[in-house]
Design a protein around this motif. Structure first.
Motif, PDB file in Angstrom:
ATOM      1  N   VAL A 136     -27.808  36.020  27.605  1.00  0.00           N
ATOM      2  CA  VAL A 136     -28.757  36.852  26.857  1.00  0.00           C
ATOM      3  C   VAL A 136     -28.115  37.170  25.502  1.00  0.00           C
ATOM      4  O   VAL A 136     -27.416  38.153  25.336  1.00  0.00           O
ATOM      5  CB  VAL A 136     -29.070  38.154  27.634  1.00  0.00           C
ATOM      6  CG1 VAL A 136     -30.082  39.002  26.876  1.00  0.00           C
ATOM      7  CG2 VAL A 136     -29.572  37.834  29.038  1.00  0.00           C
ATOM      8  N   GLU A 161     -28.843  43.779  23.562  1.00  0.00           N
ATOM      9  CA  GLU A 161     -28.451  43.724  24.975  1.00  0.00           C
ATOM     10  C   GLU A 161     -26.932  43.697  25.135  1.00  0.00           C
ATOM     11  O   GLU A 161     -26.411  43.831  26.226  1.00  0.00           O
ATOM     12  CB  GLU A 161     -29.036  42.447  25.623  1.00  0.00           C
ATOM     13  CG  GLU A 161     -30.545  42.397  25.650  1.00  0.00           C
ATOM     14  CD  GLU A 161     -31.131  43.217  26.793  1.00  0.00           C
ATOM     15  OE1 GLU A 161     -32.269  43.707  26.629  1.00  0.00           O
ATOM     16  OE2 GLU A 161     -30.439  43.403  27.816  1.00  0.00           O
ATOM     17  N   GLU A 169     -16.978  38.372  35.107  1.00  0.00           N
ATOM     18  CA  GLU A 169     -17.747  39.519  34.607  1.00  0.00           C
ATOM     19  C   GLU A 169     -19.137  39.108  34.149  1.00  0.00           C
ATOM     20  O   GLU A 169     -19.926  39.936  33.707  1.00  0.00           O
ATOM     21  CB  GLU A 169     -16.997  40.183  33.445  1.00  0.00           C
ATOM     22  CG  GLU A 169     -15.807  41.022  33.875  1.00  0.00           C
ATOM     23  CD  GLU A 169     -14.541  40.198  34.094  1.00  0.00           C
ATOM     24  OE1 GLU A 169     -13.655  40.665  34.816  1.00  0.00           O
ATOM     25  OE2 GLU A 169     -14.489  39.080  33.579  1.00  0.00           O
ATOM     26  N   ALA A 170     -19.461  37.850  34.207  1.00  0.00           N
ATOM     27  CA  ALA A 170     -20.757  37.323  33.756  1.00  0.00           C
ATOM     28  C   ALA A 170     -21.098  37.815  32.348  1.00  0.00           C
ATOM     29  O   ALA A 170     -22.166  38.391  32.105  1.00  0.00           O
ATOM     30  CB  ALA A 170     -21.871  37.682  34.745  1.00  0.00           C
ATOM     31  N   VAL A 171     -20.155  37.592  31.441  1.00  0.00           N
ATOM     32  CA  VAL A 171     -20.379  37.972  30.051  1.00  0.00           C
ATOM     33  C   VAL A 171     -19.866  36.881  29.115  1.00  0.00           C
ATOM     34  O   VAL A 171     -18.998  36.086  29.484  1.00  0.00           O
ATOM     35  CB  VAL A 171     -19.668  39.306  29.683  1.00  0.00           C
ATOM     36  CG1 VAL A 171     -20.281  40.477  30.407  1.00  0.00           C
ATOM     37  CG2 VAL A 171     -18.175  39.223  29.925  1.00  0.00           C
ATOM     38  N   PRO A 220     -24.522  39.817  28.064  1.00  0.00           N
ATOM     39  CA  PRO A 220     -24.679  39.553  29.499  1.00  0.00           C
ATOM     40  C   PRO A 220     -25.139  38.126  29.781  1.00  0.00           C
ATOM     41  O   PRO A 220     -25.824  37.508  28.967  1.00  0.00           O
ATOM     42  CB  PRO A 220     -25.757  40.563  29.921  1.00  0.00           C
ATOM     43  CG  PRO A 220     -26.537  40.843  28.687  1.00  0.00           C
ATOM     44  CD  PRO A 220     -25.575  40.705  27.535  1.00  0.00           C
ATOM     45  N   VAL A 221     -24.706  37.617  30.921  1.00  0.00           N
ATOM     46  CA  VAL A 221     -25.207  36.334  31.435  1.00  0.00           C
ATOM     47  C   VAL A 221     -25.916  36.673  32.740  1.00  0.00           C
ATOM     48  O   VAL A 221     -25.269  37.112  33.692  1.00  0.00           O
ATOM     49  CB  VAL A 221     -24.059  35.337  31.689  1.00  0.00           C
ATOM     50  CG1 VAL A 221     -24.611  34.047  32.290  1.00  0.00           C
ATOM     51  CG2 VAL A 221     -23.314  35.037  30.400  1.00  0.00           C
ATOM     52  N   ARG A 222     -27.238  36.569  32.725  1.00  0.00           N
ATOM     53  CA  ARG A 222     -28.033  36.960  33.886  1.00  0.00           C
ATOM     54  C   ARG A 222     -28.528  35.715  34.606  1.00  0.00           C
ATOM     55  O   ARG A 222     -29.221  34.894  33.986  1.00  0.00           O
ATOM     56  CB  ARG A 222     -29.203  37.847  33.462  1.00  0.00           C
ATOM     57  CG  ARG A 222     -28.704  39.165  32.870  1.00  0.00           C
ATOM     58  CD  ARG A 222     -29.781  40.201  32.674  1.00  0.00           C
ATOM     59  NE  ARG A 222     -29.199  41.382  32.002  1.00  0.00           N
ATOM     60  CZ  ARG A 222     -29.654  41.875  30.844  1.00  0.00           C
ATOM     61  NH1 ARG A 222     -30.691  41.295  30.238  1.00  0.00           N
ATOM     62  NH2 ARG A 222     -29.091  42.925  30.309  1.00  0.00           N
ATOM     63  N   GLU A 223     -28.179  35.578  35.849  1.00  0.00           N
ATOM     64  CA  GLU A 223     -28.554  34.407  36.659  1.00  0.00           C
ATOM     65  C   GLU A 223     -28.211  33.112  35.922  1.00  0.00           C
ATOM     66  O   GLU A 223     -29.021  32.187  35.857  1.00  0.00           O
ATOM     67  CB  GLU A 223     -30.034  34.467  37.039  1.00  0.00           C
ATOM     68  CG  GLU A 223     -30.313  35.600  38.028  1.00  0.00           C
ATOM     69  CD  GLU A 223     -31.778  36.005  38.074  1.00  0.00           C
ATOM     70  OE1 GLU A 223     -32.055  37.162  38.441  1.00  0.00           O
ATOM     71  OE2 GLU A 223     -32.643  35.177  37.714  1.00  0.00           O
ATOM     72  N   TYR A 238     -16.560  32.714  27.397  1.00  0.00           N
ATOM     73  CA  TYR A 238     -17.260  33.001  28.652  1.00  0.00           C
ATOM     74  C   TYR A 238     -16.293  33.555  29.696  1.00  0.00           C
ATOM     75  O   TYR A 238     -15.194  33.013  29.854  1.00  0.00           O
ATOM     76  CB  TYR A 238     -17.908  31.718  29.181  1.00  0.00           C
ATOM     77  CG  TYR A 238     -18.687  31.892  30.467  1.00  0.00           C
ATOM     78  CD1 TYR A 238     -18.543  30.987  31.508  1.00  0.00           C
ATOM     79  CD2 TYR A 238     -19.574  32.952  30.618  1.00  0.00           C
ATOM     80  CE1 TYR A 238     -19.262  31.117  32.680  1.00  0.00           C
ATOM     81  CE2 TYR A 238     -20.296  33.102  31.791  1.00  0.00           C
ATOM     82  CZ  TYR A 238     -20.135  32.174  32.818  1.00  0.00           C
ATOM     83  OH  TYR A 238     -20.848  32.326  33.971  1.00  0.00           O
TER      84      TYR A 238
END
Ligand SMILES: [Zn+2]
Length: 64
Positions: A44, A49, A24-26, A37-40, A20
């Motif tokens: 995902v 994606e 970069e929220a990934v 991606p890590v969305r909110e 993690y």
């Protein structure tokens, strides 16, 4: 991200552990150089994606 969740997350393609990167929220799969991606705060974990990374990009992200 919840550490318990991180412990059970795996790459949907190769089942290896993911790394993690909050900045970069990934979530990174090192084996295939994929960035999920890590969305909110929600990972995902879909190969469609995921973003393919170059070796340099992966090294940079892992070093961060
Ligand atoms: Zn993988």
């Amino acid at each position: 991200m919840d550490h318990g969740l991180l412990d059970i997350l795996a790459c949907p393609a190769c089942k290896s552990d993911v790394v993690y990167r909050a900045n970069e929220a990934v979530l990174l799969c090192k084996a295939e150089r994929l960035a999920f991606p890590v969305r909110e705060g929600i990972p995902v974990m879909l190969v469609d994606e995921a973003r393919s990374l170059s070796t340099d990009e992966l090294s940079r992200l892992l070093a961060s």
